[in-house]
Write a protein that holds these residues in place. Structure first.
Motif, PDB file in Angstrom:
ATOM      1  N   THR A  42       0.842  -1.187   0.000  1.00  0.00           N
ATOM      2  CA  THR A  42       0.000   0.000   0.000  1.00  0.00           C
ATOM      3  C   THR A  42       0.882   1.244   0.000  1.00  0.00           C
ATOM      4  OG1 THR A  42      -1.840   1.072   1.136  1.00  0.00           O
ATOM      5  CG2 THR A  42      -0.222   0.004   2.530  1.00  0.00           C
ATOM      6  N   VAL A  72       2.238   4.664   1.199  1.00  0.00           N
ATOM      7  CA  VAL A  72       2.300   5.429   2.451  1.00  0.00           C
ATOM      8  C   VAL A  72       3.132   6.697   2.263  1.00  0.00           C
ATOM      9  CG1 VAL A  72       2.050   3.460   3.996  1.00  0.00           C
ATOM     10  CG2 VAL A  72       4.350   4.163   3.279  1.00  0.00           C
ATOM     11  N   ALA A  84       2.347  -0.047   7.405  1.00  0.00           N
ATOM     12  CA  ALA A  84       1.732   1.196   6.945  1.00  0.00           C
ATOM     13  C   ALA A  84       1.090   2.014   8.051  1.00  0.00           C
ATOM     14  CB  ALA A  84       0.685   0.874   5.875  1.00  0.00           C
ATOM     15  N   VAL A 134       6.201   6.721   9.154  1.00  0.00           N
ATOM     16  CA  VAL A 134       4.985   6.835   8.354  1.00  0.00           C
ATOM     17  C   VAL A 134       4.140   7.976   8.922  1.00  0.00           C
ATOM     18  CG1 VAL A 134       2.886   5.646   7.599  1.00  0.00           C
ATOM     19  CG2 VAL A 134       5.045   4.373   7.808  1.00  0.00           C
TER      20      VAL A 134
END
Lengths: 127, 370
Positions: B285, B287, B337, B356
Motif C-alpha cells: 500500500t 504510504v 503502513a 509513516v
C-alpha cells in the motif's frame, strides 16, 4: 561570473584552494547554478581519507543528487558544519561556502588541475 | 524567460525559471500567491456521439453518469488487471460530449487504447492534443489574476472541478483582442486552488496568453513555474504521477485511489480484477514517509524495516519546499503502513530513519469567509 585566480578547478566542477600543505574544497559557481536550489549536503567526517578523482560526498538540489569528486588526495581536517543547516549558502556564494579542508598528501597533484581561465573556457564549451 | 529546459517524453519543457528564483521560490509562490505553468505537453481526447457516456463508463473507473454538463472528475483508465493505463480528468462538455485530459508520457498509448476500447460504441474519438495548449494558473491568488483577463466570466462562481467557457483578453503591443469560447476549468495538480485554461495551440496565441498572464499578474507577484515545482507541489499534496505512484503494474487499491473507483456503476474495464484484489487483500500500500534522520529519499530507493530487511520502495521523494521537510511516498506491505511506524530508507547504502506520516503531507487551508 568570476572564478578566483588562486583556485584550481576540476571538470567535475569542484574548486580547491591550497595553502601550503592544506587545502580548502568547494563546488563552483557554475555548479551551483546548474544544480539550482541546494537543499542537502553530505560530507565525510574529519579524519576520512579522500582520493583524487574519487567521490567524497554528495550535494542535492530539489531535483537531483550529484556526487562530489575530490580534486586532490588527503585527509579531511575540517568540515563546514554550517552547510548541514544552511546548504543554501552554496547558492549564495559558492566560492566562499567551502565544503571540506584537507591535509594534502601530495601538493603536486594540483598541477594537473584547471586554472581559472581554463575552467571558464571549459564551462563555455560545455554550454 | 531564461528557463532551464529539460526533455520530457519528447517535449522540451521548462524545469525551472532561475530568474524567478528557482524551484523553491516557484513552489512557495503557488502556496502563498500565484504561479503559472506551461503544461502544453498534456493531451486531450474528445469522445462524442450518442454512446459517448456508455463508452466513457466502459473505459474509466469513476462514475461519469454523475457529471453535469460543465463538471469534471478525477478518474483513471484501467487494464483488465485493474492496473493503470493512465489517470485522467474527465470533463463533460455537452449532452453527449466528453473530454479526457491525459498525461504526456502515455499520450500515444492512451489515444490508441481509448480508440480500441471505444470501437464497439457509437461515438467518435478524437485526439485534440495538438489543438490546445494548456496553461495552469495556480495558487490562492489564481482567481484574482485570471479574472483580470476574463472580464465576461465570474470566476468566483466556478466551483472546484467545474468549468466554463469564456473570452480571454489577449493583447500584443497596441492591439487587443478576445479569444472566444476558451475552456476555463477550476482544476490543477498543485493541491492548491487554481485554474487550467485550454487555449489554441498556435504559438502566437499561446505565447501572448502566457505573456499577458505574466504582465497583469505582476500586482499579485505571479511567478512562472516549471516542471520541477509542479512535481514538488503535487508530491506535497500526494497527487499521483504516472510511472511513480501509478503504473501498469500497480492496481487501484494499492494506490489508495478506491474513492475514485465506483464499483457500483455499470461494468468497466478492470472492475472484476479489482473485486478479486479486494477479496484477496493488499500485499502493498502507498504510504507517506517523513525522514527523521538527515537524508532525502529519492525515487527507486529501497525501504527497509528496522532490522534492515527490504520491505518496499520509494515512488517519489524530495525536499518539500513549503513544509521544509524531506518527504516521500513509498509502497510497503500493510503491516508497515500504520501511522508512526518506523522504517528506513536506504540512501547510498546507508539506512536512514523515516516514519509513516498522515497524507496528504499538505492540505490547503480552508478559505476564510470573505
Amino acid at each position: 561570473m568570476s572564478y578566483p585566480g588562486d583556485f584550481k578547478y576540476t571538470k567535475e566542477h569542484e574548486w580547491i584552494k591550497a595553502n601550503g600543505t592544506t587545502a580548502t574544497i568547494g563546488i563552483t559557481s557554475h555548479a551551483q547554478e546548474s544544480l539550482g536550489d541546494i537543499v542537502f549536503v553530505e560530507l565525510p567526517k574529519v579524519g576520512t581519507e579522500v582520493a583524487k578523482g574519487k567521490t567524497f560526498g554528495s550535494v542535492e538540489s530539489v531535483k537531483a543528487v550529484s556526487d562530489l569528486y575530490s580534486p586532490a588526495s588527503g585527509t579531511v581536517t575540517e568540515v563546514n558544519a554550517d552547510l548541514a543547516t544552511a546548504p543554501e549558502n552554496i547558492n549564495k556564494d559558492a566560492h566562499s561556502a567551502w565544503l571540506i579542508k584537507i591535509a594534502l598528501k601530495d601538493p603536486s597533484e594540483l598541477r594537473s588541475l584547471l586554472s581559472s581561465e581554463d575552467y571558464e573556457k571549459f564551462v563555455a564549451e560545455e554550454n | 524567460m531564461g528557463a532551464k529546459m529539460v526533455e520530457f517524453n519528447g517535449w522540451d519543457m521548462p524545469v525551472e525559471y532561475p530568474s524567478a528564483g528557482g524551484i523553491i521560490a516557484e513552489h512557495n509562490a503557488v502556496r502563498t500567491g500565484v504561479g503559472i505553468f506551461d503544461v502544453s505537453h498534456m493531451g486531450d481526447i474528445q469522445i462524442s456521439g450518442p454512446d459517448s457516456l456508455a463508452a466513457v463508463q466502459h473505459i474509466s473507473m469513476n462514475d461519469a453518469s454523475k457529471l453535469a454538463i460543465g463538471q469534471a472528475q478525477y478518474s483513471a483508465l484501467l487494464y483488465p488487471q485493474g492496473t493503470f493505463v493512465d489517470d485522467v480528468v474527465v470533463h463533460r462538455l455537452g449532452e453527449n460530449d466528453y473530454m479526457l485530459v491525459i498525461n504526456a508520457g502515455t499520450r500515444e498509448k492512451d489515444v490508441s487504447w481509448v480508440r480500441d476500447n471505444c470501437a464497439g460504441f457509437n461515438c467518435a474519438v478524437e485526439n485534440l492534443s495538438d489543438d490546445f495548449t494548456q496553461i495552469a494558473i495556480q495558487g490562492p491568488k489564481a482567481e484574482n489574476l485570471l479574472q483580470k483577463i476574463t472580464p465576461g466570466t465570474d470566476l468566483s462562481s466556478v466551483k472546484s472541478y467545474w468549468f466554463t467557457r469564456g473570452n480571454i483578453l489577449c493583447f500584443e503591443k497596441s492591439s487587443r483582442r478576445y479569444l472566444g469560447d476558451i475552456l476555463i476549468a477550476r482544476t490543477g495538480y498543485t493541491a492548491e486552488d487554481g485554474f487550467e485554461i485550454y487555449v489554441p495551440s498556435d504559438e502566437p496565441t499561446s505565447t501572448s496568453v502566457w505573456n499577458i498572464l505574466l504582465e497583469v499578474g505582476k500586482e499579485f507577484g505571479v511567478v512562472p513555474c516549471g516542471l520541477g515545482a509542479r512535481n514538488t507541489l503535487r508530491l506535497e499534496g500526494k497527487l499521483p504521477l504516472y510511472g511513480h505512484e501509478i503504473s501498469d503494474t500497480i492496481n487501484v487499491c494499492e494506490a489508495g485511489l478506491d474513492r475514485f473507483c465506483k464499483m457500483d456503476k455499470p461494468d468497466f474495464i478492470g472492475r472484476s480484477a479489482l473485486v478479486h484484489a479486494k477479496d484477496r487483500g493488499l500485499t502493498r500500500t502507498l504510504v507517506g514517509l517523513e525522514m527523521t534522520e538527515r537524508g532525502i529519499a529519492r525515487d527507486g530507493y529501497r525501504v527497509l524495516d528496522d532490522g534492515g530487511k527490504e520491505v518496499g520502495y520509494v515512488t517519489s521523494g524530495s525536499f518539500a519546499p513549503f513544509l521544509k521537510k524531506n518527504i516521500a511516498l513509498a509502497y510497503v506491505p500493510p503491516e508497515f503502513a500504520e501511522l508512526g511506524s518506523s522504517l528506513k530508507v536506504e540512501i547510498r547504502n546507508q539506512p536512514v530513519a523515516a516514519k509513516v506520516v498522515p497524507t496528504p503531507f499538505y492540505k490547503r487551508p480552508k478559505k476564510s469567509a470573505s
